[in-house]
Structures are given as C-alpha cells and as structure tokens.
Design a protein around this motif. Structure first.
Motif, PDB file in Angstrom:
ATOM      1  N   ASP A   1    -112.431 -41.128  40.015  1.00  0.00           N
ATOM      2  CA  ASP A   1    -113.004 -42.426  39.653  1.00  0.00           C
ATOM      3  C   ASP A   1    -114.481 -42.282  39.299  1.00  0.00           C
ATOM      4  O   ASP A   1    -114.980 -42.943  38.384  1.00  0.00           O
ATOM      5  N   ALA A   2    -115.167 -41.409  40.019  1.00  0.00           N
ATOM      6  CA  ALA A   2    -116.584 -41.176  39.724  1.00  0.00           C
ATOM      7  C   ALA A   2    -116.729 -40.608  38.312  1.00  0.00           C
ATOM      8  O   ALA A   2    -117.568 -41.057  37.522  1.00  0.00           O
TER       9      ALA A   2
ATOM     10  N   LEU B   1    -111.504 -40.313  44.621  1.00  0.00           N
ATOM     11  CA  LEU B   1    -112.907 -40.729  44.557  1.00  0.00           C
ATOM     12  C   LEU B   1    -113.631 -39.979  43.437  1.00  0.00           C
ATOM     13  O   LEU B   1    -114.336 -40.574  42.621  1.00  0.00           O
ATOM     14  N   MET B   2    -113.457 -38.668  43.386  1.00  0.00           N
ATOM     15  CA  MET B   2    -114.156 -37.887  42.365  1.00  0.00           C
ATOM     16  C   MET B   2    -113.632 -38.216  40.972  1.00  0.00           C
ATOM     17  O   MET B   2    -114.388 -38.255  40.000  1.00  0.00           O
TER      18      MET B   2
ATOM     19  N   ALA C   1    -120.753 -40.305  44.737  1.00  0.00           N
ATOM     20  CA  ALA C   1    -119.971 -39.295  44.024  1.00  0.00           C
ATOM     21  C   ALA C   1    -120.453 -39.183  42.581  1.00  0.00           C
ATOM     22  O   ALA C   1    -120.612 -38.092  42.033  1.00  0.00           O
ATOM     23  N   LYS C   2    -120.705 -40.339  41.947  1.00  0.00           N
ATOM     24  CA  LYS C   2    -121.204 -40.324  40.561  1.00  0.00           C
ATOM     25  C   LYS C   2    -122.556 -39.636  40.487  1.00  0.00           C
ATOM     26  O   LYS C   2    -122.825 -38.832  39.590  1.00  0.00           O
TER      27      LYS C   2
ATOM     28  N   LEU D   1    -122.281 -35.862  40.659  1.00  0.00           N
ATOM     29  CA  LEU D   1    -121.823 -35.257  39.403  1.00  0.00           C
ATOM     30  C   LEU D   1    -122.926 -35.250  38.361  1.00  0.00           C
ATOM     31  O   LEU D   1    -123.145 -34.272  37.644  1.00  0.00           O
TER      32      LEU D   1
ATOM     33  N   LYS E   1    -119.720 -45.116  48.280  1.00  0.00           N
ATOM     34  CA  LYS E   1    -119.092 -43.798  48.154  1.00  0.00           C
ATOM     35  C   LYS E   1    -118.927 -43.395  46.695  1.00  0.00           C
ATOM     36  O   LYS E   1    -119.239 -42.272  46.313  1.00  0.00           O
ATOM     37  N   LEU E   2    -118.440 -44.347  45.906  1.00  0.00           N
ATOM     38  CA  LEU E   2    -118.252 -44.051  44.485  1.00  0.00           C
ATOM     39  C   LEU E   2    -119.603 -43.767  43.828  1.00  0.00           C
ATOM     40  O   LEU E   2    -119.757 -42.838  43.035  1.00  0.00           O
ATOM     41  N   PHE E   3    -120.586 -44.573  44.212  1.00  0.00           N
ATOM     42  CA  PHE E   3    -121.923 -44.384  43.664  1.00  0.00           C
ATOM     43  C   PHE E   3    -122.454 -42.982  43.980  1.00  0.00           C
ATOM     44  O   PHE E   3    -122.954 -42.274  43.107  1.00  0.00           O
TER      45      PHE E   3
ATOM     46  N   TYR F   1    -107.566 -38.914  48.959  1.00  0.00           N
ATOM     47  CA  TYR F   1    -108.754 -39.763  48.867  1.00  0.00           C
ATOM     48  C   TYR F   1    -109.884 -39.084  48.095  1.00  0.00           C
ATOM     49  O   TYR F   1    -110.489 -39.664  47.186  1.00  0.00           O
TER      50      TYR F   1
END
Ligand SMILES: Cc1cc2nc3c(=O)[nH]c(=O)nc-3n(C[C@H](O)[C@H](O)[C@H](O)COP(=O)(O)OP(=O)(O)OC[C@H]3O[C@@H](n4cnc5c(N)ncnc54)[C@H](O)[C@@H]3O)c2cc1C
Lengths: 59, 546
Positions: free
Chosen positions: B396-397, B393-394, A30-31, A34, A26-28, B389
């Motif tokens: 942290d991204a 998440l954003m 989201a990154k 962006l 999920k974090l990946f 959440y």
C-alpha cells in the motif's frame, strides 16, 4: 546530520504523525522509508538500518 | 460456466466441433502396440504430437472429451511460444487471429501509476505477448494435428489404468464401445492439472497454495481501449482487491477480479453476483455501453509441481507436471516449451540420432523453468495479493507513493518476460575459457536480430544448426557433418556476428528448440563435430552420414 538538522526532521515527523492520526501513521512511515531509501545508493546501508531500527523492539 | 439458458459449449463467438470415438475400420488396430502414446489432446498434448511428428515419430493421442476445452482459459501467449508454433508450421493462423501487445498500465485507486513496456524492438520477429482465446489455440493446433498422417487421435477415449513394465507400458482405455488394452513404449502424460496418469503412478504435485482466488470472466462488448493489459489496484469497484483487464479477439474482454477473504467461492460464481461485479468494474472503466456475458470460472494462484517430470518411460508434460499462478502468464506457455523440449529429445533418441541419456535432461530443464516461474510469480502474487500485514502495508505504501513517484510504481511491474536459461543442463556445453566478452551463453535462446533476408532465427535448420563465420569452416563442415545438422555461414562483418561476439574461427551450435548448445571463440571444424557428439550423447560417428 548535525544535532540541529536531525532535530528539525524529528519534529516534522512527530508533527506529521500527530496530524495524520494513529491509524494512518504506519502507512505514512512505510511510505517515508521507501521514499528516503530510494535516494540512498548503498543498499547494504539501508538493509543494516532496517535491522538497526528493529533492535530492542523484539523484547 | 455460462449464463442460464446457454449450454456448456454455447459460445457467443466460437463453434465447438464434435469429435466421435473411433468407428468402423478405425477400430481394427486399437490394441496394436504403439511407439508413443500421448494422454490428453489439450493444447500441450497436441503440441507434443506435432513436435514428435516433426521428427518423423508416430503417436496416438487420446482424449476423454468430444470437443475442445470449455471456455477461453489461458489467453496470453508469449513470444517463446510463437517460435514453437513457427517450428511446427502453425504460426500463421495464430498471427492472423491474435492481438499482439507490449504495454501494461497499472492504476491505483483510479490513477495511473505505471506504464510498462515489455522488451520489444524492430529487431524482434514476434511481439512479446499475444492475446487469443484458448479455444482458438486448440483449434489451430487441431487443424494441423488432424491432417498429420503421423498422428492418430482417439476422442472419447479415456485412459483408466496404466501399468509400467520393463520396456513398455500397458494402458487400459475406455471408449463408448468397449474397454481395451494397448501397450506403448513411451507415454507422454499431457492430461492436465488433474492428471490421472499422475495418480495411477502414485505421484503428487508439491508446493504452496496461495490464498488469492480470482474470478475470471469473459464478456462481449464494443470497447475501444487498445490491447494493453490493465491492472487496477484497490479500485472503487473492489476495495482492497485487484482487477486485471485484457482485450481478446472478437470483441471479447477478459476481466479477472480478486475475491476477498469473506467472499465464498460458490456465491461469487453465482451468475447475478458475476454480473454485478462486472458492472462495477465497467463503471470504473467509464464504459457505459451494452455487454453480454460469455463465460466465467474461478482460478486460484497455486504453485505446485512434481519433483521429477519423468517416471521411467512416462514423461509429464504441461499442467500434469506443474500448476502456476495466472499473473505470470506462464502456465500454458511453459507447457508449450515442455512439449517442444520432450518432442525433439524423444524424436532424436527414437531415431537413434542421440543417446538415451539426452532424455535425462528433460526434467531438470523444464522443472527448472517451473521453479523460476514460482520464484517470479510468488513475488508478483505477494504484491498483487499480499497475505500478511507487513507485505500489505509495504504494498500500500508503494502504491500510494506511486501516484507521484515513478520508482515506486515500478514495484508493480510484473517483470515476467525473461525466458528461462538452461545454463546448468547436461544437454549444453558450458563456456570454458573461451573469452567471450558478450553474446548469448549456452543454455540461452538464440537472440533475434534483423538480417538481410528476415531474421536470424530464420536461418536455423530443423535439427541442430552450426553457425560459423568463415567460408573454409563452412565448407569443411559441409563435408563432415552427420545427418540432422545444418551449417549456416554468417558474414563476420554483419550485425548478427557482432551480437554473437564472434571472430573468424568462432562457432555456435544451436539446438532444435532454438537454445544455444555450445559456442567457441576459436575452434576447428573437426573439433566442432567431436563436441557435437558429446551434446547428443553419442560416442562416435557411428550413425549415418549425410
Ligand atoms: C477454468 C480454468 C481457467 C483457466 N484460466 C487460465 C488463465 O486465465 N490463464 C492461464 O494462463 N491459464 C489458465 N488456465 C490454465 C490453462 O488452461 C492450462 O495451463 C492449459 O490448459 C494446460 O494445458 P494442458 O494441455 O497441459 O492441460 P489441459 O488443457 O487440461 O488438457 C488435458 C486434456 O487431457 C484430457 N484428459 C484428462 N485425463 C484424461 C484421461 N484419463 N484420458 C484421456 N484424456 C484425459 C482432458 O480432457 C484434457 O483435454 C485455466 C484453466 C482452467 C481449468
């Protein structure tokens, strides 16, 4: 993007998610969103894409 | 709070004065009617008293304590507040003691992801921000209040009731000797976040409570980092949390750290826990020297305000009207602007230089500024302390990306520095078809620029100021202007004129608080004066000429 190009990206993302594992995916993603969005001048295009990507997920 | 064994006001660097209640002869006139009562001698009440005194208006200032507020509390004083100090004649003490700064560093897991610069240049008279403990702020204001013949201060005197009557208010006061009543035509409620005037009159602050709680700690240490605001996101010492570090004068350092949801406030405030948390932060900073604990407290990020900052003849000023989160560093700074705003307006009305309608602009202008802070600081809060959440998440991204990509680090920029504009106020005249291609608009502060003798704002008079750009206009204006306005002639070929985007027959009117009231590209002196009367809600030129 031609069929072939998007296939390359599709596979690369799938592989990366597998390498990272479910928890970090999920974090990946989201990154990645962006990072890609930052390259696109047209903000409304990105905002539409956000809505498009959410389609048929809410059912 | 202070470490075990030290009294509430036993500071490592500051001597708290002791103020007694009115005694002897000073009690003779306690019940006499007063024009203006100010409730609360905190930073805002004192500023309001000085602002009124600048207009020649007397006030009586009440405070229920016997000394200044305990602890350093608000430490970041913005450029806009320095203009207010300057107008009140107290800026030199502040400049001497405080530490100016322009830069912020943000770190994510120990790595620097952002260096931001607040707007500053050699054209600016003051730095964008200064750090100074609130005790000093109160002391420097008190040094001016205590010698001002127009201000009478009654310490240890608590307002325990207020009744509104048609043309005045009756206040009940309790001091160590007795309970007495006095009446006043106007009341400025500067009695802080827990305002009793607000409660007595049945008003409530409204808005959101953010979840974020911060422990704010002051320590004394010899640490050689410059005056730069440091924000640590997700550091080793506080996984998932945020830490802010500020340098203050006298080798005092402010460390704010966010509590996580499982940490109970009471427990977090325990001295041993505070010491452990501070040690962990210092370890992250690679500081191995000794340090002493000075003071600590807890602060939560609220956004609360009154719907209306005025109730008849009572005005709410400072924290009594609004509470904002700490990241915006606007709580105290906005309060100073409130005090300066009501100070000149009430002064002009009481001196019969302006119509009473001018007072109606106080609440919209200042409440507007608070709502603006809410908007910006809830943005910052959602970044600093994301409570859902998706936002986490954003965030942290963005932080994770920022290690390599500058654009993502910019998302951590607190962007808290543009002053609020009174563009919709009734106390300005909006641009009509004036064809200005640039320059500051009515409702914005007069911008700063270097001129021969100093800075543009140095030219402003005590009341309103008309800036004009040719000798004839200036000469004519000098003949016809009423009391309370100064006329300043600026060379049309100067850099200042360029900044203001003016021509030969242009004019600007600047308010006593440094905001632009009106401007015209091409106007006659007679018309300027006519328009000026609209600004101060006077129908004609009936009041005294110079
Ligand atoms: C523990 C703490 C920590 C803070 N930390 C920060 C921070 O880190 N950063 C930041 O920006 N801001 C901080 N603040 C907020 C900041 O201190 C306030 O914004 C500022 O003090 C507001 O000034 P004021 O004059 O409006 O109110 P206050 O400073 O609260 O002054 C009100 C005064 O009125 C007096 N009073 C109250 N009721 C009565 C009555 N009935 N009769 C007579 N007198 C009365 C009080 O004794 C007090 O002296 C903090 C506040 C607190 C309490």
């Amino acid at each position: 993007m031609t069929e072939n190009k998007i296939e390359i990206v599709y596979e690369a993302i799938a592989d990366k998610i597998d390498n990272l594992g479910e928890e970090k995916a999920k974090l990946f993603l989201a990154k990645l969103s962006l990072l890609l969005a930052n390259k696109i001048e047209d903000t409304s295009f990105v905002l539409n894409a956000i809505d498009d990507a959410a389609l048929s997920l809410n059912q | 709070m202070r470490p075990a064994g030290r009294a509430q006001n036993e500071s490592l660097y500051f001597n708290y004065p002791f103020f007694s209640a009115p005694q002897g002869k000073k009690r003779d006139h306690l019940t006499s009617n007063t024009e203006v009562v100010i409730v609360g001698a905190g930073p805002i009440g004192m500023t309001a008293a000085l602002a009124l005194a600048r207009e020649g208006v007397k006030s009586v200032l009440f405070d229920n304590k016997s000394t200044f507020n305990d602890g350093s509390r608000a430490i970041c004083v913005a450029r806009s507040s320095f203009y207010i100090f300057e107008a009140l004649g107290v800026s030199s003490a502040f400049l001497e003691k405080s530490l100016g700064w322009t830069t912020g560093h943000s770190f994510y897991r120990g790595q620097k992801i952002l260096e931001f610069q607040m707007p500053d240049s050699s054209e600016e008279k003051f730095r964008p921000m200064y750090n100074i403990q609130q005790q000093y702020i109160e002391k420097f204001l008190w040094d001016a209040v205590s010698v001002n013949p127009l201000i009478e201060t009654r310490w240890q005197s608590e307002i325990i009731g207020i009744k509104k009557k048609k043309n005045e208010c009756t206040l009940r006061i309790k001091d160590p000797e007795e309970i007495y009543e006095t009446s006043s035509n106007w009341v400025l409620a500067c009695d802080g976040a827990h305002s009793s005037i607000r409660k007595f009159l049945g008003h409530r602050l409204k808005g959101e409570n953010y979840e974020g709680r911060y422990v704010i700690v002051d320590i004394k240490m010899e640490h050689d980092y410059p005056t730069i605001r440091r924000a640590l996101f997700d550091p080793d010492c506080r996984r998932g949390g945020t830490v802010l570090i500020h340098k203050q004068p006298d080798d005092i350092w402010r460390i704010d750290y966010q509590l996580n949801d499982n940490e109970k406030t009471q427990q977090a405030l325990d001295e041993n826990n505070v010491r452990d948390s501070v040690s962990a932060v210092l370890k992250d900073l690679n500081y191995n020297g000794s340090w002493e604990l000075e003071w600590w407290s807890v602060y939560s990020a609220n956004t609360l305000a009154l719907d209306d900052y005025r109730d008849g003849k009572v005005f709410f000023v400072g924290d009594s009207a609004h509470i904002v989160p700490i990241f915006g560093v606007r709580g105290l700074n906005n309060g100073f602007s409130d005090a300066a705003n009501i100070g000149w307006k009430l002064g002009w009305v009481l001196n019969n230089k302006a119509g009473k309608e001018l007072l109606n602009s106080y609440s919209p202008e200042r409440r507007g500024a608070t709502i603006d802070v809410f908007y910006n600081s809830s943005k910052s809060s959602k970044f600093m302390t994301p409570s859902t959440y998706g936002w986490k998440l954003m965030r942290d991204a963005a932080l994770s990306l920022a290690l390599k990509h500058k654009f993502a680090g910019e998302l951590a920029n607190p962007r808290q520095f543009t002053p609020y504009k009174y563009s919709e106020s009734t106390a300005i005249i909006k641009d009509t078809n004036e064809n200005f291609l640039g320059g500051p608009k009515p409702g914005e502060p007069l911008p700063e620029i270097k001129i021969d003798a100093g800075y543009l704002t140095d030219l402003l008079g005590e009341g309103f100021t008309i800036l004009c750009f040719n000798k004839d206009t200036s000469k004519k204006l000098d003949e016809i202007i009423p009391d309370g306005i100064s006329v300043v002639l600026i060379d049309l070929l100067s850099r200042a004129s360029k900044l203001l985007n003016v021509e030969n027959k242009s004019a600007y009117i600047v308010r006593p608080d440094g905001y632009i009231a009106a401007r015209w590209k091409n106007i006659t002196p007679e018309k300027i004066i006519k328009e000026f009367y609209k600004l101060i809600f006077k129908k004609d030129m009936s009041h005294d000429r110079k």
